[in-house]
Design a protein around this motif. Structure first.
Motif, PDB file in Angstrom:
ATOM      1  N   UNK A 172      -3.502   3.891 -15.300  1.00 13.74           N
ATOM      2  CA  UNK A 172      -4.585   4.403 -16.154  1.00 13.74           C
ATOM      3  C   UNK A 172      -5.441   3.249 -16.684  1.00 13.74           C
ATOM      4  N   UNK A 173      -4.790   2.160 -17.106  1.00 15.65           N
ATOM      5  CA  UNK A 173      -5.531   0.997 -17.613  1.00 15.65           C
ATOM      6  C   UNK A 173      -6.271   0.299 -16.483  1.00 15.65           C
ATOM      7  N   UNK A 174      -5.637   0.197 -15.316  1.00 11.12           N
ATOM      8  CA  UNK A 174      -6.321  -0.388 -14.152  1.00 11.12           C
ATOM      9  C   UNK A 174      -7.554   0.444 -13.796  1.00 11.12           C
ATOM     10  N   UNK A 175      -7.427   1.770 -13.871  1.00 13.67           N
ATOM     11  CA  UNK A 175      -8.558   2.652 -13.581  1.00 13.67           C
ATOM     12  C   UNK A 175      -9.662   2.498 -14.623  1.00 13.67           C
ATOM     13  N   UNK A 176      -9.296   2.271 -15.874  1.00 12.96           N
ATOM     14  CA  UNK A 176     -10.296   2.036 -16.916  1.00 12.96           C
ATOM     15  C   UNK A 176     -11.122   0.789 -16.575  1.00 12.96           C
ATOM     16  N   UNK A 177     -10.443  -0.269 -16.127  1.00 11.13           N
ATOM     17  CA  UNK A 177     -11.161  -1.480 -15.735  1.00 11.13           C
ATOM     18  C   UNK A 177     -12.026  -1.209 -14.505  1.00 11.13           C
ATOM     19  N   UNK A 178     -11.476  -0.550 -13.512  1.00 12.45           N
ATOM     20  CA  UNK A 178     -12.230  -0.270 -12.292  1.00 12.45           C
ATOM     21  C   UNK A 178     -13.481   0.552 -12.588  1.00 12.45           C
ATOM     22  N   UNK A 179     -13.379   1.499 -13.503  1.00 15.80           N
ATOM     23  CA  UNK A 179     -14.519   2.342 -13.858  1.00 15.80           C
ATOM     24  C   UNK A 179     -15.610   1.550 -14.577  1.00 15.80           C
ATOM     25  N   UNK A 180     -15.249   0.457 -15.235  1.00 13.11           N
ATOM     26  CA  UNK A 180     -16.199  -0.350 -15.991  1.00 13.11           C
ATOM     27  C   UNK A 180     -16.914  -1.411 -15.137  1.00 13.11           C
ATOM     28  N   UNK A 181     -16.468  -1.593 -13.882  1.00 14.25           N
ATOM     29  CA  UNK A 181     -17.038  -2.664 -13.058  1.00 14.25           C
ATOM     30  C   UNK A 181     -18.458  -2.364 -12.623  1.00 14.25           C
ATOM     31  N   UNK A 182     -19.315  -3.362 -12.800  1.00 11.11           N
ATOM     32  CA  UNK A 182     -20.721  -3.283 -12.415  1.00 11.11           C
ATOM     33  C   UNK A 182     -21.120  -4.587 -11.764  1.00 11.11           C
ATOM     34  N   UNK A 226       0.851  -1.184   0.000  1.00  7.57           N
ATOM     35  CA  UNK A 226       0.000   0.000   0.000  1.00  7.57           C
ATOM     36  C   UNK A 226       0.891   1.240   0.000  1.00  7.57           C
ATOM     37  N   UNK A 227       0.654   2.139  -0.937  1.00  7.15           N
ATOM     38  CA  UNK A 227       1.469   3.352  -1.043  1.00  7.15           C
ATOM     39  C   UNK A 227       0.975   4.452  -0.116  1.00  7.15           C
ATOM     40  N   UNK A 228      -0.231   4.282   0.441  1.00  4.72           N
ATOM     41  CA  UNK A 228      -0.814   5.335   1.265  1.00  4.72           C
ATOM     42  C   UNK A 228      -1.524   6.389   0.435  1.00  4.72           C
ATOM     43  N   UNK A 229      -1.455   6.277  -0.873  1.00  8.95           N
ATOM     44  CA  UNK A 229      -2.129   7.216  -1.772  1.00  8.95           C
ATOM     45  C   UNK A 229      -3.436   6.612  -2.244  1.00  8.95           C
ATOM     46  N   UNK A 230      -4.326   7.479  -2.701  1.00  4.95           N
ATOM     47  CA  UNK A 230      -5.595   7.016  -3.242  1.00  4.95           C
ATOM     48  C   UNK A 230      -5.786   7.587  -4.642  1.00  4.95           C
ATOM     49  N   UNK A 231      -6.734   6.990  -5.350  1.00  7.04           N
ATOM     50  CA  UNK A 231      -7.079   7.444  -6.693  1.00  7.04           C
ATOM     51  C   UNK A 231      -8.594   7.379  -6.810  1.00  7.04           C
ATOM     52  N   UNK A 232      -9.199   8.441  -7.292  1.00  9.38           N
ATOM     53  CA  UNK A 232     -10.640   8.465  -7.487  1.00  9.38           C
ATOM     54  C   UNK A 232     -10.951   7.976  -8.894  1.00  9.38           C
ATOM     55  N   UNK A 233     -11.804   6.938  -8.940  1.00  8.13           N
ATOM     56  CA  UNK A 233     -12.204   6.344 -10.211  1.00  8.13           C
ATOM     57  C   UNK A 233     -13.718   6.275 -10.227  1.00  8.13           C
ATOM     58  N   UNK A 234     -14.336   6.931 -11.187  1.00  6.69           N
ATOM     59  CA  UNK A 234     -15.793   6.946 -11.333  1.00  6.69           C
ATOM     60  C   UNK A 234     -16.479   7.329 -10.016  1.00  6.69           C
ATOM     61  N   UNK A 235     -15.906   8.320  -9.327  1.00  4.34           N
ATOM     62  CA  UNK A 235     -16.495   8.821  -8.091  1.00  4.34           C
ATOM     63  C   UNK A 235     -16.217   7.978  -6.855  1.00  4.34           C
ATOM     64  N   UNK A 236     -15.445   6.923  -6.981  1.00  2.00           N
ATOM     65  CA  UNK A 236     -15.112   6.065  -5.840  1.00  2.00           C
ATOM     66  C   UNK A 236     -13.615   6.159  -5.556  1.00  2.00           C
ATOM     67  N   UNK A 237     -13.281   6.110  -4.264  1.00  2.00           N
ATOM     68  CA  UNK A 237     -11.885   6.207  -3.867  1.00  2.00           C
ATOM     69  C   UNK A 237     -11.266   4.815  -3.745  1.00  2.00           C
ATOM     70  N   UNK A 238     -10.148   4.608  -4.426  1.00  5.47           N
ATOM     71  CA  UNK A 238      -9.421   3.342  -4.417  1.00  5.47           C
ATOM     72  C   UNK A 238      -8.040   3.585  -3.826  1.00  5.47           C
ATOM     73  N   UNK A 239      -7.521   2.618  -3.082  1.00  2.22           N
ATOM     74  CA  UNK A 239      -6.151   2.679  -2.578  1.00  2.22           C
ATOM     75  C   UNK A 239      -5.213   2.240  -3.707  1.00  2.22           C
ATOM     76  N   UNK A 274      -8.227  -4.584  -8.362  1.00  2.46           N
ATOM     77  CA  UNK A 274      -7.986  -4.528  -9.810  1.00  2.46           C
ATOM     78  C   UNK A 274      -6.472  -4.443  -9.948  1.00  2.46           C
ATOM     79  N   UNK A 275      -5.878  -5.501 -10.466  1.00  3.77           N
ATOM     80  CA  UNK A 275      -4.423  -5.608 -10.451  1.00  3.77           C
ATOM     81  C   UNK A 275      -3.896  -6.112 -11.783  1.00  3.77           C
ATOM     82  N   UNK A 276      -2.602  -6.013 -11.968  1.00  7.24           N
ATOM     83  CA  UNK A 276      -1.989  -6.550 -13.175  1.00  7.24           C
ATOM     84  C   UNK A 276      -0.724  -5.819 -13.562  1.00  7.24           C
ATOM     85  N   UNK A 277      -0.250  -6.140 -14.748  1.00  7.26           N
ATOM     86  CA  UNK A 277       0.973  -5.536 -15.269  1.00  7.26           C
ATOM     87  C   UNK A 277       0.706  -4.214 -15.985  1.00  7.26           C
TER      88      UNK A 277
END
Length: 174
Positions: A160-170, A119-132, A153-156
């Motif tokens: 930005x690509x991880x956030x694209x996937x996270x934003x698409x999750x339903x 955990x980096x201690x930073x967050x990222x907002x994706x589609x209005x939700x906060x992710x670590x 949501x993890x991978x190589x």
């Protein structure tokens, strides 16, 4: 006599090498190979998704609206391992992106699926939700805990690509 024996050894070595080369050439010609073939076959994960949505004690997530160039490659649901849901994809830029969910303790689950990311201690907002944000030697990840489950949501791929996937999750209940 010794010089003659040395020449025979060298000659035998070249003869053996010639036989090996001929065998390798024949195998190359007769073993099918297609350089134009699709290297990764996409999996249809709809049946496993419905099964997981019925069985899991949390809203199971899957992406909606991603382009056809995203290819599902891995799908599994393991009730006995903390109701673990995994759905892996090959992104358009051929990077691996995986959605993982589980009711397992986040401190154990996240390092396991991210191959020891921290955990980096930073967050990222994706589609209005906060992710670590987690970073690791092999995989980076976006992590969120809610509704009794941890979603990773993890991978190589890049963040930005991880956030694209996270934003698409339903989640759609079966």
């Amino acid at each position: 006599m010794a010089a003659k024996r040395g020449r025979q050894t060298v000659r035998g070595m070249f003869q053996s090498l010639g036989v090996i080369m001929v065998a390798a050439g024949v195998m190359y010609l007769f073993i099918p190979h297609d350089e134009d073939a699709e290297p990764v076959k996409a999996k249809d994960y709809r049946v496993e998704l419905v099964t997981a949505q019925r069985a899991a004690p949390y809203p199971v997530l899957a992406p909606e609206g991603l382009g056809a160039d995203w290819k599902a490659t891995v799908v599994s649901y393991k009730r006995e391992q903390g109701n673990a849901w995994q759905l892996g994809f090959l992104s358009p830029d051929t990077q691996y992106v995986s959605v993982n969910q589980s009711t397992t303790e986040p401190k154990k689950f996240v390092p396991k699926v991210t191959h020891s990311a921290k955990n980096t201690g930073r967050t990222q907002t994706v589609a209005g939700q906060e992710w670590q944000r987690w970073e690791g030697p092999k995989y980076d990840a976006l992590v969120r805990t809610e509704d009794g489950a941890t979603t990773v949501v993890t991978g190589t791929a890049s963040f930005d690509t991880l956030a694209e996937m996270a934003a698409a999750l339903r989640s759609k209940q079966a």
